[in-house]
Design a protein around this motif. Structure first.
Motif, PDB file in Angstrom:
ATOM      1  N   ASP A  13      46.349  23.437   2.055  1.00 33.77           N
ATOM      2  CA  ASP A  13      45.085  24.133   2.430  1.00 33.77           C
ATOM      3  C   ASP A  13      43.974  22.897   2.786  1.00 33.77           C
ATOM      4  O   ASP A  13      43.029  23.057   3.172  1.00 33.77           O
ATOM      5  CB  ASP A  13      44.891  25.135   1.487  1.00 33.77           C
ATOM      6  N   ILE A  14      43.964  22.163   1.728  1.00 34.89           N
ATOM      7  CA  ILE A  14      43.153  21.029   1.644  1.00 34.89           C
ATOM      8  C   ILE A  14      43.287  20.050   3.071  1.00 34.89           C
ATOM      9  O   ILE A  14      42.200  19.669   3.738  1.00 34.89           O
ATOM     10  CB  ILE A  14      43.470  19.723   0.642  1.00 34.89           C
ATOM     11  N   LEU A  15      44.571  19.881   3.506  1.00 36.92           N
ATOM     12  CA  LEU A  15      44.795  19.090   4.872  1.00 36.92           C
ATOM     13  C   LEU A  15      44.175  19.998   5.897  1.00 36.92           C
ATOM     14  O   LEU A  15      43.473  19.279   6.884  1.00 36.92           O
ATOM     15  CB  LEU A  15      46.149  18.747   4.958  1.00 36.92           C
ATOM     16  N   ASP A  16      44.318  21.224   5.806  1.00 32.44           N
ATOM     17  CA  ASP A  16      43.859  21.938   7.027  1.00 32.44           C
ATOM     18  C   ASP A  16      42.282  21.988   7.049  1.00 32.44           C
ATOM     19  O   ASP A  16      41.893  22.004   8.042  1.00 32.44           O
ATOM     20  CB  ASP A  16      44.275  23.392   6.939  1.00 32.44           C
ATOM     21  N   SER A  17      41.605  21.834   5.818  1.00 34.26           N
ATOM     22  CA  SER A  17      40.140  22.035   5.757  1.00 34.26           C
ATOM     23  C   SER A  17      39.893  20.596   6.393  1.00 34.26           C
ATOM     24  O   SER A  17      38.866  20.580   7.080  1.00 34.26           O
ATOM     25  CB  SER A  17      39.837  21.929   4.235  1.00 34.26           C
ATOM     26  N   MET A  18      40.605  19.526   5.960  1.00 32.83           N
ATOM     27  CA  MET A  18      40.175  18.139   6.382  1.00 32.83           C
ATOM     28  C   MET A  18      40.136  18.192   8.099  1.00 32.83           C
ATOM     29  O   MET A  18      39.311  17.561   8.728  1.00 32.83           O
ATOM     30  CB  MET A  18      40.911  16.923   6.045  1.00 32.83           C
ATOM     31  N   ILE A  19      41.113  18.767   8.661  1.00 31.76           N
ATOM     32  CA  ILE A  19      41.462  18.854   9.952  1.00 31.76           C
ATOM     33  C   ILE A  19      40.019  19.807  10.663  1.00 31.76           C
ATOM     34  O   ILE A  19      39.535  19.361  11.584  1.00 31.76           O
ATOM     35  CB  ILE A  19      42.734  19.522  10.519  1.00 31.76           C
ATOM     36  N   GLY A  20      39.990  20.854   9.924  1.00 32.72           N
ATOM     37  CA  GLY A  20      38.790  21.574  10.383  1.00 32.72           C
ATOM     38  C   GLY A  20      37.495  20.961  10.402  1.00 32.72           C
ATOM     39  O   GLY A  20      36.488  21.445  11.076  1.00 32.72           O
ATOM     40  N   GLN A  21      37.195  20.034   9.620  1.00 40.95           N
ATOM     41  CA  GLN A  21      35.965  19.027   9.652  1.00 40.95           C
ATOM     42  C   GLN A  21      35.934  18.085  10.683  1.00 40.95           C
ATOM     43  O   GLN A  21      34.888  17.255  10.961  1.00 40.95           O
ATOM     44  CB  GLN A  21      35.890  18.322   8.247  1.00 40.95           C
ATOM     45  N   LEU A  22      37.142  17.749  11.725  1.00 39.80           N
ATOM     46  CA  LEU A  22      37.072  16.840  12.417  1.00 39.80           C
ATOM     47  C   LEU A  22      36.169  17.547  13.801  1.00 39.80           C
ATOM     48  O   LEU A  22      36.074  18.701  13.950  1.00 39.80           O
ATOM     49  CB  LEU A  22      38.408  16.774  13.207  1.00 39.80           C
ATOM     50  N   PRO A  23      35.522  16.513  14.429  1.00 34.14           N
ATOM     51  CA  PRO A  23      34.868  17.010  15.624  1.00 34.14           C
ATOM     52  C   PRO A  23      35.649  17.749  16.563  1.00 34.14           C
ATOM     53  O   PRO A  23      36.860  17.511  16.575  1.00 34.14           O
ATOM     54  CB  PRO A  23      34.285  15.653  16.184  1.00 34.14           C
ATOM     55  N   THR A  24      35.027  18.751  17.261  1.00 33.79           N
ATOM     56  CA  THR A  24      35.964  19.584  17.992  1.00 33.79           C
ATOM     57  C   THR A  24      37.003  18.979  18.821  1.00 33.79           C
ATOM     58  O   THR A  24      38.136  19.518  18.900  1.00 33.79           O
ATOM     59  CB  THR A  24      34.821  20.585  18.978  1.00 33.79           C
ATOM     60  N   GLY A  25      36.615  17.942  19.720  1.00 28.58           N
ATOM     61  CA  GLY A  25      37.601  17.427  20.725  1.00 28.58           C
ATOM     62  C   GLY A  25      38.712  16.773  20.172  1.00 28.58           C
ATOM     63  O   GLY A  25      39.719  16.779  20.288  1.00 28.58           O
ATOM     64  N   TYR A  26      38.156  16.124  18.786  1.00 27.48           N
ATOM     65  CA  TYR A  26      39.509  15.459  18.033  1.00 27.48           C
ATOM     66  C   TYR A  26      40.272  16.510  17.572  1.00 27.48           C
ATOM     67  O   TYR A  26      41.707  16.191  17.564  1.00 27.48           O
ATOM     68  CB  TYR A  26      38.828  14.895  16.847  1.00 27.48           C
ATOM     69  N   ARG A  27      39.816  17.669  16.857  1.00 25.24           N
ATOM     70  CA  ARG A  27      40.632  18.685  16.240  1.00 25.24           C
ATOM     71  C   ARG A  27      41.524  19.165  17.288  1.00 25.24           C
ATOM     72  O   ARG A  27      42.664  19.366  17.143  1.00 25.24           O
ATOM     73  CB  ARG A  27      39.861  19.676  15.787  1.00 25.24           C
ATOM     74  N   VAL A  28      41.053  19.473  18.590  1.00 23.23           N
ATOM     75  CA  VAL A  28      41.864  20.113  19.631  1.00 23.23           C
ATOM     76  C   VAL A  28      42.963  19.215  20.156  1.00 23.23           C
ATOM     77  O   VAL A  28      44.098  19.808  20.006  1.00 23.23           O
ATOM     78  CB  VAL A  28      40.975  20.626  20.664  1.00 23.23           C
TER      79      VAL A  28
END
Length: 180
Positions: free
Chosen positions: A115-130
């Motif tokens: 859940d912490i790792l998912d939260s980190m991914i969620g903090q990435l800028p949109t383009g990075y995350r996608v």
């Protein structure tokens, strides 16, 4: 537990309860996929509603290819709907932002709760995350990502590289905080 084939057979026989079992079986998984792309729970619920409408109305066109193919199909629909949602509501933004301390050594993520790792991914800028999600979780090539998002292959590659670096920085900071 009911196999995918058994579930699909029940749906094809017109058992309404089978549609509920389909939803119950995959809704949590679909939510996790949606949250990888869109970190807001309310927005993901909208995406899931649209996704399950598409799943239920398109199930008769689904081509069963063995156990796991239904789950994979659900995953693709949710990911595609999440990307469409981002394009419609948030605009897919790509950035050149890079973390300042680039260390080539990859941190150990083994001790980080999912859940912490998912939260980190969620903090990435949109383009990075996608791009990160499409490359890592959907296992698309940069060519396929570029076609899906309407960008160049090199833009996909650079967004992935930058996402990876930014995520590494967040992981290092988290590990450092936990050791204090």
């Amino acid at each position: 537990m009911e196999t995918e084939r058994q579930l699909l057979d029940a749906i094809q026989r017109g058992e309404r309860a089978a549609l509920r079992r389909l939803y119950d079986r995959y809704s949590g998984y679909a939510m996790a996929i949606g949250l990888r792309y869109i970190p807001d729970c309310d927005e993901v619920r909208d995406v899931l509603q649209d996704s399950f409408i598409r799943i239920i109305t398109g199930i008769d066109r689904f081509n069963y290819r063995g156990e796991g193919s239904l789950k994979s199909w659900v995953s693709r629909i949710v990911a595609n709907r999440a990307i469409d949602y981002i394009n419609q509501h948030q605009r897919l933004r790509f950035t050149d932002e890079m973390p300042e301390d680039i260390n080539e050594e990859e941190p150990d993520v083994g001790g980080i709760p999912p859940d912490i790792l998912d939260s980190m991914i969620g903090q990435l800028p949109t383009g990075y995350r996608v791009v990160l999600n499409l490359f890592v979780f959907e296992q698309l090539s940069h060519r396929d990502i570029a076609q899906r998002l309407g960008i160049t292959e090199s833009a996909s590659t650079s967004q992935f590289f930058r996402a990876k670096r930014m995520l590494q920085k967040m992981i290092r900071e988290y590990i450092q905080q936990q050791s204090i």
